[in-house]
Design a protein around this motif. Structure first.
Motif, PDB file in Angstrom:
ATOM      1  N   THR A 772       0.824  -1.213   0.000  1.00 42.08           N
ATOM      2  CA  THR A 772       0.000   0.000   0.000  1.00 42.08           C
ATOM      3  C   THR A 772       0.854   1.257   0.000  1.00 42.08           C
ATOM      4  N   ASN A 773       1.806   1.347   0.888  1.00 45.28           N
ATOM      5  CA  ASN A 773       2.589   2.581   1.022  1.00 45.28           C
ATOM      6  C   ASN A 773       3.681   2.706  -0.026  1.00 45.28           C
ATOM      7  N   THR A 774       4.373   1.614  -0.340  1.00 54.65           N
ATOM      8  CA  THR A 774       5.445   1.713  -1.339  1.00 54.65           C
ATOM      9  C   THR A 774       4.878   2.054  -2.711  1.00 54.65           C
ATOM     10  N   SER A 775       3.717   1.519  -3.049  1.00 55.24           N
ATOM     11  CA  SER A 775       3.091   1.857  -4.337  1.00 55.24           C
ATOM     12  C   SER A 775       2.668   3.314  -4.371  1.00 55.24           C
ATOM     13  N   ALA A 776       2.134   3.812  -3.252  1.00 56.87           N
ATOM     14  CA  ALA A 776       1.717   5.213  -3.198  1.00 56.87           C
ATOM     15  C   ALA A 776       2.911   6.152  -3.314  1.00 56.87           C
ATOM     16  N   ALA A 777       4.019   5.811  -2.665  1.00 56.28           N
ATOM     17  CA  ALA A 777       5.217   6.645  -2.768  1.00 56.28           C
ATOM     18  C   ALA A 777       5.743   6.670  -4.194  1.00 56.28           C
ATOM     19  N   ALA A 778       5.740   5.509  -4.843  1.00 56.61           N
ATOM     20  CA  ALA A 778       6.207   5.449  -6.226  1.00 56.61           C
ATOM     21  C   ALA A 778       5.311   6.274  -7.149  1.00 56.61           C
ATOM     22  N   ALA A 779       4.007   6.277  -6.870  1.00 54.65           N
ATOM     23  CA  ALA A 779       3.076   7.050  -7.693  1.00 54.65           C
ATOM     24  C   ALA A 779       3.341   8.544  -7.567  1.00 54.65           C
ATOM     25  N   ILE A 780       3.691   8.998  -6.359  1.00 52.71           N
ATOM     26  CA  ILE A 780       3.997  10.428  -6.156  1.00 52.71           C
ATOM     27  C   ILE A 780       5.226  10.826  -6.967  1.00 52.71           C
ATOM     28  N   LEU A 781       6.277  10.022  -6.906  1.00 53.90           N
ATOM     29  CA  LEU A 781       7.512  10.343  -7.618  1.00 53.90           C
ATOM     30  C   LEU A 781       7.320  10.257  -9.125  1.00 53.90           C
ATOM     31  N   ALA A 800       6.865   5.838   2.040  1.00 52.11           N
ATOM     32  CA  ALA A 800       7.617   4.610   1.780  1.00 52.11           C
ATOM     33  C   ALA A 800       8.183   4.013   3.065  1.00 52.11           C
ATOM     34  N   ALA A 801       8.546   4.885   4.019  1.00 51.50           N
ATOM     35  CA  ALA A 801       9.158   4.407   5.258  1.00 51.50           C
ATOM     36  C   ALA A 801       8.127   3.883   6.260  1.00 51.50           C
ATOM     37  N   ALA A 802       6.859   4.249   6.100  1.00 53.73           N
ATOM     38  CA  ALA A 802       5.839   3.842   7.068  1.00 53.73           C
ATOM     39  C   ALA A 802       5.494   2.371   6.857  1.00 53.73           C
ATOM     40  N   PRO A 803       5.622   1.544   7.863  1.00 54.85           N
ATOM     41  CA  PRO A 803       5.282   0.124   7.704  1.00 54.85           C
ATOM     42  C   PRO A 803       3.768  -0.072   7.647  1.00 54.85           C
ATOM     43  N   ILE A 804       3.358  -1.173   7.059  1.00 51.40           N
ATOM     44  CA  ILE A 804       1.950  -1.583   7.090  1.00 51.40           C
ATOM     45  C   ILE A 804       1.793  -2.527   8.271  1.00 51.40           C
ATOM     46  N   ASP A 805       1.174  -2.048   9.312  1.00 49.51           N
ATOM     47  CA  ASP A 805       1.038  -2.859  10.519  1.00 49.51           C
ATOM     48  C   ASP A 805       0.001  -3.956  10.333  1.00 49.51           C
ATOM     49  N   ARG A 806       0.075  -4.944  11.213  1.00 54.27           N
ATOM     50  CA  ARG A 806      -0.852  -6.065  11.207  1.00 54.27           C
ATOM     51  C   ARG A 806      -1.620  -6.092  12.524  1.00 54.27           C
ATOM     52  N   ALA A 807      -2.776  -6.694  12.493  1.00 59.20           N
ATOM     53  CA  ALA A 807      -3.540  -6.846  13.726  1.00 59.20           C
ATOM     54  C   ALA A 807      -2.725  -7.662  14.733  1.00 59.20           C
ATOM     55  N   SER A 808      -2.917  -7.398  16.010  1.00 59.95           N
ATOM     56  CA  SER A 808      -2.085  -7.973  17.061  1.00 59.95           C
ATOM     57  C   SER A 808      -2.268  -9.482  17.191  1.00 59.95           C
ATOM     58  N   PRO A 809      -1.213 -10.182  17.536  1.00 65.25           N
ATOM     59  CA  PRO A 809      -1.406 -11.562  17.980  1.00 65.25           C
ATOM     60  C   PRO A 809      -2.122 -11.566  19.330  1.00 65.25           C
ATOM     61  N   VAL A 810      -2.866 -12.604  19.580  1.00 63.61           N
ATOM     62  CA  VAL A 810      -3.600 -12.730  20.840  1.00 63.61           C
ATOM     63  C   VAL A 810      -2.932 -13.801  21.688  1.00 63.61           C
ATOM     64  N   LYS A 811      -2.581 -13.428  22.920  1.00 62.95           N
ATOM     65  CA  LYS A 811      -2.007 -14.367  23.886  1.00 62.95           C
ATOM     66  C   LYS A 811      -2.689 -14.090  25.219  1.00 62.95           C
ATOM     67  N   GLN A 812      -3.812 -14.744  25.436  1.00 62.33           N
ATOM     68  CA  GLN A 812      -4.649 -14.402  26.577  1.00 62.33           C
ATOM     69  C   GLN A 812      -5.048 -15.636  27.377  1.00 62.33           C
ATOM     70  N   ILE A 813      -5.326 -15.403  28.645  1.00 66.09           N
ATOM     71  CA  ILE A 813      -5.753 -16.459  29.561  1.00 66.09           C
ATOM     72  C   ILE A 813      -7.130 -16.101  30.106  1.00 66.09           C
ATOM     73  N   ASP A 814      -8.036 -17.069  30.074  1.00 69.74           N
ATOM     74  CA  ASP A 814      -9.358 -16.924  30.660  1.00 69.74           C
ATOM     75  C   ASP A 814      -9.487 -17.881  31.835  1.00 69.74           C
ATOM     76  N   LEU A 815     -10.085 -17.401  32.914  1.00 76.10           N
ATOM     77  CA  LEU A 815     -10.227 -18.203  34.138  1.00 76.10           C
ATOM     78  C   LEU A 815     -11.703 -18.297  34.513  1.00 76.10           C
ATOM     79  N   ASN A 816     -12.074 -19.438  35.105  1.00 79.66           N
ATOM     80  CA  ASN A 816     -13.467 -19.626  35.504  1.00 79.66           C
ATOM     81  C   ASN A 816     -13.548 -20.570  36.704  1.00 79.66           C
ATOM     82  N   LEU A 817     -14.384 -20.208  37.669  1.00 77.48           N
ATOM     83  CA  LEU A 817     -14.651 -21.063  38.830  1.00 77.48           C
ATOM     84  C   LEU A 817     -16.158 -21.272  38.908  1.00 77.48           C
ATOM     85  N   ASP A 818     -16.592 -22.526  38.823  1.00 75.88           N
ATOM     86  CA  ASP A 818     -18.016 -22.865  38.841  1.00 75.88           C
ATOM     87  C   ASP A 818     -18.335 -23.732  40.052  1.00 75.88           C
TER      88      ASP A 818
END
Length: 875
Positions: A772-781, A800-818
């Motif tokens: 997305t960003n590298t193509s846009a930078a090339a189009a400007i030049l 061009a220098a701005a990275p394309i970020d990704r959604a976060s990995p999930v590393k979570q713990i759920d607890l339950n007492l019944d």
């Protein structure tokens, strides 16, 4: 958020009231509702008949009501927490989320890639709005269920509306011949409280009634730092009602009716601007750059800034389902499933989450006491108007039967669905860059923006009609005692008809802006309808065109019409070397209809179907012995053609006099996916159980082509969702969870006490094209060549220098007492905590660095904890 004394008192009063209200009904300890048995005890309806999960040659994940309660799952969109491979696109609001499975996802204005079914009927459509309707993934459905079944891969033979990704089937509890029920209250952090109640009544030997109610309210999880609108965003406030009645009309005839109503009225989620492009107007130090600096200085990961005074997400739906079942003979059953539903949705939201004072855009000062903001993209439905508004009727006539010796089982049916607009949808969006007064507005007449700056309001009024018809048949034949063969076929005809009326309203006034120094309040005016050509925005034509004779109306006959007829099928073979082992192979063709898209102003207003071919090879095993358990695994390979992709379009003022931006659906590419899914459990002792599941998906976009030449009068640039070689959007490569349950040693007279802990993992994933960003930078030049200015060079370098970020990995713990049957009484007590480590996650990234000058991200849920008390009564 800490729980105060006032909160504890409130919880105590609530729990005490529940106990008092049901004390008269309390009876001896009841059986543990929803206790999970072995895999051989799980009954599913994945092939429209009831059969053991272990006998179904399909990849199916099943979750019962107790598992939903333990995981604190209150909305259908939360199912991804406990079902690896089921992903949810989370933006705007909990009611507008969409499912994705195995890389198959739903773009805006397309139909669902993963169908949601309740009581065997597909969820009502959202319609033709500018923003998604959720298609069944909203709150209010996840109570008093028998189970939730997630079918992965194309289900193009037996289910009502064709999909390419799969189906989520919600099976409600059916009325029984026993007097029973429960009342439940929950309380937790963020001021959460939830009240549920279910009552089952045997009215007569031939009539059974079941009534249920669910209400939940929770404060927002996002902190609004703008001072405009509510202090908290992303809250919850809904209630749902359900009634079901079974009538035995004769020895062989049963009539089953379900009536559901849901109302959700709250504030949706808000994106967070977290990165700015300093070389753009909106990303400069006084706008997005300053907002990013405030975020970083706050050390508050849930800080957002909202510029709309009255944000709102409102959804209301009503549905009646009637199923008549006639046992015509010992070998033949005839069923008719009929449904009517209405769906209305209103969404007011600042789509980009910007908060920029008007003085940072205009070179002229404002008079004292004027509080203004710069408008960016927004969702807005005027008072009494809706962004989605549909009425749906469906009917399915089905026969099911088997041969006298039971070797052949078959079913066939006719399906009809007609979805019509309740009222035209109405979306009113103030143009990007307009400087407007801060304050609540309820429609065009109450909007106030500075005149003389080219500011306008784009109003789109649309309708859409869907007509879906199909014939299907499927049969399974036992060639031997161990080998079964299945073949199914469906022929589907899909039609859409749409209309559109789009207007441009301008903020016009005299004297011109340049003569007002400082700008007085009188310069903030209401919009007026443009005259002549400026009044209309007509799809598929340049913005500044009109057809006064029809008052800007574009009927379906003018191109807002689609029709397609496609065959789909399934072929499978299953082999049982022993009663507890089944090996299967399946080939399925899936299909997702094309549609008209009347809200795609000035862009592509229709698109064609997409098709998918999927191959599966799997095994399902279970065993007893000293360590009983089960293990199921599936390998799959899928190919997708004519992929329906949402492409962002924009145009600079220097090129297009009207400027502007839009999104449109193109059949832009091809893709393939392959992977492995598995689930299993082990029970080494009566005191310990281990459950686990996982999904690995490798996906790749193989081809991508978008031609915007027909729309060059309105747009000269595009923002692609993927590039060749990229993985499919919204598709983590790996997801899995593992859960351990311990039965704690307490006297039998005190009840049963269990503690469980689940670790959830999901890898990061992309939501935009990697180039997305590298193509846009090339189009400007390329555009400025040897004459590039320092600003253009700096802008291209920053993009061009701005990275394309990704959604976060999930590393979570759920607890339950019944604690079941507390003190030997029909009382259950539970404590729960989700995301125990309070991991901050970003569920979706929207890279706007090169177009608007900033990037935004959507936030996941923080840590949630609380307690629930259930009092059961009856038999």
């Amino acid at each position: 958020m800490s729980i105060t004394y006032k909160s504890l008192i409130k919880a105590t009063v609530t729990i005490s009231s529940l106990c008092f209200a049901t004390q008269a009904f309390a009876a001896d300890a009841a059986a543990d509702e929803g206790t999970t048995g072995g895999a051989n005890d799980i009954i599913v309806s994945a092939r429209r008949i009831e059969e053991r999960l272990q006998d179904v040659p399909i990849s199916v994940a099943v979750v019962n009501q107790e598992q939903l309660n333990k995981a604190n799952i209150t909305g259908v969109d939360d199912l991804s927490k406990i079902i690896p491979g089921l992903n949810v696109e989370q933006r705007y609001s909990s009611e507008t989320n969409a499912f994705a499975i195995r890389g198959f996802n739903q773009a805006l204005r397309t139909t669902a890639a993963v169908g949601t079914y309740f009581g065997e009927v597909v969820a009502p459509r959202g319609g033709a709005g500018a923003f998604p309707g959720g298609d069944g993934a909203g709150p209010g459905n996840l109570f008093d269920l028998q189970n939730v079944q997630v079918l992965k891969g194309p289900q193009g033979t037996l289910f009502g509306r064709n999909t390419t990704g799969g189906a989520v089937i919600l099976t409600p509890r059916k009325p029984t011949d026993k007097f029973e029920g429960y009342v439940q209250g929950s309380y937790g952090n963020f001021g959460m409280y939830q009240l549920q109640g279910v009552l089952n009544l045997p009215l007569a030997s031939w009539a059974r009634l079941r009534l249920g109610v669910d209400h939940m309210k929770r404060d927002g999880t996002q902190n609004n730092a703008s001072g405009i609108g509510p202090d908290k965003l992303n809250d919850t406030d809904y209630y749902a009602l359900r009634g079901s009645l079974v009538l035995d009309l004769g020895p062989t005839v049963e009539n089953y009716t379900i009536v559901s109503y849901s109302n959700s009225d709250h504030v949706g989620t808000q994106p967070q601007i977290y990165r700015a492009n300093p070389f753009t107007n909106f990303g400069g130090a006084t706008k997005a750059g300053a907002q990013v600096a405030r975020l970083l200085a706050s050390n508050d990961p849930y800080r957002v800034e909202n510029n709309m005074s009255n944000p709102r997400s409102y959804t209301k739906y009503f549905q009646v389902i009637n199923t008549t079942r006639w046992e015509a003979s010992d070998t033949l059953t005839i069923r008719n499933i009929m449904s009517y539903a209405s769906f209305e949705q209103n969404l007011n939201q600042s789509v980009f989450g910007s908060n920029w004072n008007g003085t940072t855009l205009l070179p002229l000062p404002f008079a004292a006491g004027i509080d203004s903001r710069i408008s960016t993209a927004q969702a807005f439905n005027g008072e009494g108007q809706n962004g989605n508004d549909q009425r749906s009727f469906s009917d399915e006539l089905q026969i099911q039967g088997h041969s006298g010796d039971g070797r052949l089982q078959y079913q066939a049916g006719l399906y009809y669905e007609h979805s019509t607009p309740g009222n035209p949808t109405n979306n009113e969006s103030i143009s990007v860059g307009a400087v407007c007064l801060v304050g609540a507005y309820t429609g065009l007449s109450s909007m106030r923006c500075v005149s003389g700056t080219g500011a306008s309001v784009n109003q789109s009024i649309s309708t859409i009609e869907y007509i879906n018809k199909a014939f299907y048949a499927q049969a399974t034949y036992a060639a031997t005692d161990k080998l079964k063969l299945t073949a199914g076929f469906r022929l589907t005809n899909d039609v859409t008809n749409a209309t559109n009326r789009s207007f441009q309203w301008n903020f016009n006034s005299a004297p011109p802006l340049g003569a007002a120094i400082p700008i007085p309040l009188s310069q903030f005016v209401a919009p007026t309808l443009g005259v002549g050509a400026a009044a209309c925005q007509v799809p598929n034509r340049p913005f500044a065109t009109s057809d006064p004779a029809t008052n800007c109306l574009v009927p379906s006959s003018a191109g807002l019409h689609t029709e397609s007829t496609r065959p789909t099928w399934t072929l499978s073979a299953q082999y049982n070397p022993s009663p507890d082992v089944m090996i299967y192979g399946t080939y399925s063709r899936g299909y997702r209809q094309g549609s008209a898209a009347p809200a795609a102003i000035g862009a592509k207003t229709s698109f064609d179907p997409e098709t998918a071919d999927s191959f599966e090879l799997g095994a399902k095993t279970s065993w007893n012995g000293s360590v009983p358990g089960h293990f199921n695994a599936t390998g799959f390979y899928s190919k997708l053609k004519d992929y329906q992709m949402l492409v962002g379009l924009n145009c600079t003022l220097a090129v297009c006099p009207a400027g502007g931006s839009a999104t449109s659906v193109f059949n832009a590419g091809k893709a393939h996916m392959y992977g492995i899914e598995f689930d299993g459990s082990l029970k080494p002792s009566d005191f310990f159980r281990l459950d686990f599941s996982g999904a690995w998906v490798h996906s790749r976009v193989d081809a991508f082509f978008v031609d915007i030449t027909p729309f060059v009068a309105n747009f000269n640039n595009r923002l692609n969702p993927a590039a060749i070689g990229d993985p499919m959007p919204l598709t983590p490569e790996f997801a899995g969870n593992i859960s351990a349950t311990f039965k704690l040693p307490i006297p039998e007279s005190a009840g049963r006490l269990e503690f469980s802990a689940m670790f959830r993992y999901s890898s990061d994933f992309s939501t935009a094209a990697s180039d997305t960003n590298t193509s846009a930078a090339a189009a400007i030049l390329a555009g400025c060549g040897s004459a590039c200015t320092a600003t253009q060079l700096g802008n291209a370098a920053a993009i061009a220098a701005a990275p394309i970020d990704r959604a976060s990995p999930v590393k979570q713990i759920d607890l339950n007492l019944d604690w079941k049957d507390v003190g030997g009484q029909p009382i259950d007590l539970g404590l729960f905590m989700t995301n125990a480590t309070d991991q901050v996650t970003y569920t979706l990234i929207q890279p706007l660095f090169n177009s608007f000058g900033f990037d935004v991200r959507y936030l996941g849920q923080p840590r949630m904890f609380g307690a629930r008390l259930r009092v059961r009564f009856g038999n």
